[in-house]
Design a protein around this motif. Structure first.
Motif, PDB file in Angstrom:
ATOM      1  N   TRP A  70      -6.865  -1.928   4.213  1.00 32.78           N
ATOM      2  CA  TRP A  70      -6.664  -0.719   3.404  1.00 32.78           C
ATOM      3  C   TRP A  70      -5.685  -0.987   2.258  1.00 32.78           C
ATOM      4  N   GLU A  71      -4.643  -1.767   2.524  1.00 28.55           N
ATOM      5  CA  GLU A  71      -3.700  -2.086   1.457  1.00 28.55           C
ATOM      6  C   GLU A  71      -4.387  -2.873   0.345  1.00 28.55           C
ATOM      7  N   GLY A  72      -5.313  -3.755   0.722  1.00 29.83           N
ATOM      8  CA  GLY A  72      -6.061  -4.487  -0.293  1.00 29.83           C
ATOM      9  C   GLY A  72      -6.913  -3.565  -1.140  1.00 29.83           C
ATOM     10  N   GLY A 122      -4.015  -3.853   6.767  1.00 36.29           N
ATOM     11  CA  GLY A 122      -4.075  -4.877   5.739  1.00 36.29           C
ATOM     12  C   GLY A 122      -5.280  -4.709   4.827  1.00 36.29           C
ATOM     13  N   HIS A 160      -9.364  -7.353  -1.607  1.00 40.11           N
ATOM     14  CA  HIS A 160      -8.968  -7.048  -2.979  1.00 40.11           C
ATOM     15  C   HIS A 160      -9.779  -7.876  -3.966  1.00 40.11           C
ATOM     16  N   ARG A 185      -0.378  -8.978   9.739  1.00 42.67           N
ATOM     17  CA  ARG A 185       0.526  -8.621   8.665  1.00 42.67           C
ATOM     18  C   ARG A 185       1.933  -9.093   9.032  1.00 42.67           C
ATOM     19  N   ASN A 187      -4.613 -12.763   5.778  1.00 43.24           N
ATOM     20  CA  ASN A 187      -4.445 -11.860   4.650  1.00 43.24           C
ATOM     21  C   ASN A 187      -5.764 -11.204   4.229  1.00 43.24           C
ATOM     22  N   ASN A 213      -6.045  -8.304   3.226  1.00 44.04           N
ATOM     23  CA  ASN A 213      -5.819  -7.541   2.001  1.00 44.04           C
ATOM     24  C   ASN A 213      -6.224  -8.335   0.769  1.00 44.04           C
ATOM     25  N   GLY A 248       0.814  -1.212   0.000  1.00 46.37           N
ATOM     26  CA  GLY A 248       0.000   0.000   0.000  1.00 46.37           C
ATOM     27  C   GLY A 248       0.839   1.250   0.000  1.00 46.37           C
TER      28      GLY A 248
END
Length: 360
Positions: A68-70, A66, A286, A263, A280, A282, A22
């Motif tokens: 948010w990164e996804g 995590g 995603h 994470r 995970n 993310n 991210g």
């Protein structure tokens, strides 16, 4: 409510590649929208996705980050618009969810068991909007609400096994956030892994456990971990959200091992983070956005549960080879296989743990 253990078209093969991908997150929803006008790797999409964090915040180095990164990766990959709002406490859940509703987001994602009731109420009140909640299996979920769960006890068993084979004092620790079915999974899965290692080694290993009562009190978590280290523990696993930063700080100060969560937390203390138990989120988020961006049907009213058998859903951190001995890592594939094939039945609460211990 229907519950399913399949991935519902969530293809989880890129899990390890997503960790840490991210960009710097904006500070609020308005800034998020502004930042999202930047050039992405995909053509712009009409799909708008909003995310409400729990009290851990967007930069918790754990579950919220995590998720948010996804979403950020989904923005780059599919051109969707993404934004988030942070919740400082539980009182902020409902107004934050309603703000994203006012922003006309098509999918609103929440995270954490404490948000379960609030997001269920919002989903029922707004049947034309899609909702997803990570780490909650909603009861009587409406058709526009999807629950995303992880078998957190499975990666916790793996890191517990590593801790049991690593400890030199035969004492390890666990620091939890707030007691719940979710965090019990971390605790008892970890204890079971330690016990499995102890039996393999033919000795007793003590596991100390304590909770901080929330997910943001870094100083309390640090004080608890420091006390554990001073009492002889040389490995401490945390499942305390952003509060777990205190456990890692204590490990650095005491020159001991910490085990991260959700994470890969190796970069927080390269000399002291032994491994991390990864869920995970993310990847799951995603791929949920991917399905919607590609026009696939949203299968609300269900809960998916992701574990080791779902490739990439959970596991140990990819940086585990930095500090975990090779001879220990070489044993992990066989342990994972035994869990997937249910030769090892990993406990997830006190009752199942007692049954596990009786049969060990």
């Amino acid at each position: 409510m229907k519950k399913r253990n399949s991935l519902i078209a969530l293809t989880l093969v890129m899990a390890l590649g997503l960790v840490g991908c991210g960009k710097s997150a904006p500070n609020n929803a308005a800034n998020a929208n502004e930042g999202n006008n930047a050039t992405t790797e995909a053509a712009a999409s009409d799909l708008k996705v909003g995310f409400v964090t729990d009290e851990g915040g967007i930069n918790d180095q754990s579950f919220n980050q995590g998720v948010w990164e996804g979403l950020e990766k989904a923005q780059k990959d599919f051109g969707v618009s993404v934004e988030y709002l942070e919740s400082k406490d539980a009182n902020a859940y409902k107004p934050n969810l309603e703000t994203l509703l006012d922003n006309e987001d098509d999918l609103i994602v929440g995270a954490g068991f404490k948000m379960g009731d609030a997001i269920s109420e919002e989903a029922k009140a707004n049947p034309d909007v899609k909702y997803a909640i990570v780490d909650v299996a909603p009861e009587d979920a409406p058709d526009n609400l999807l629950g995303i769960m992880f078998k957190q006890e499975e990666p916790s068993f793996l890191v517990g096994y590593i801790a049991g084979l690593t400890t030199e004092t035969d004492k390890v620790g666990f620091v939890g956030g707030q007691e719940s079915t979710i965090i019990w999974g971390f605790e008892y899965g970890y204890k079971a892994g330690v016990d499995y290692a102890a039996k393999e080694l033919g000795k007793e290993i003590e596991t100390k456990s304590q909770y901080i009562g929330g997910f943001s009190d870094v100083q309390k978590a640090k004080a608890i971990a420091t006390q554990m280290y001073q009492q002889g523990c040389d490995v401490v696993f945390h499942a305390a959200g952003g509060g777990g930063d205190g456990v890692i700080e204590a490990a650095k100060e005491q020159g001991k091992w910490a085990i991260g969560v959700d994470r890969d937390q190796y970069e927080m203390a390269p000399e002291n983070v032994l491994t991390s138990a990864m869920k995970n989120a993310n990847v799951a988020v995603h791929n949920l956005v991917k399905d919607l961006a590609e026009g696939k049907e949203f299968e609300g009213g269900t809960t998916i549960s992701l574990g080791l058998k779902d490739e990439g859903a959970v596991g140990i951190a990819p940086t585990s080879d930095k500090n975990v001995k090779k001879e220990i890592l070489d044993k992990m594939p066989e342990i994972e296989k035994k869990i997937v094939e249910e030769e090892i039945k990993v406990p997830y609460d006190k009752e199942s743990y007692e049954e596990y211990k009786a049969n060990l």
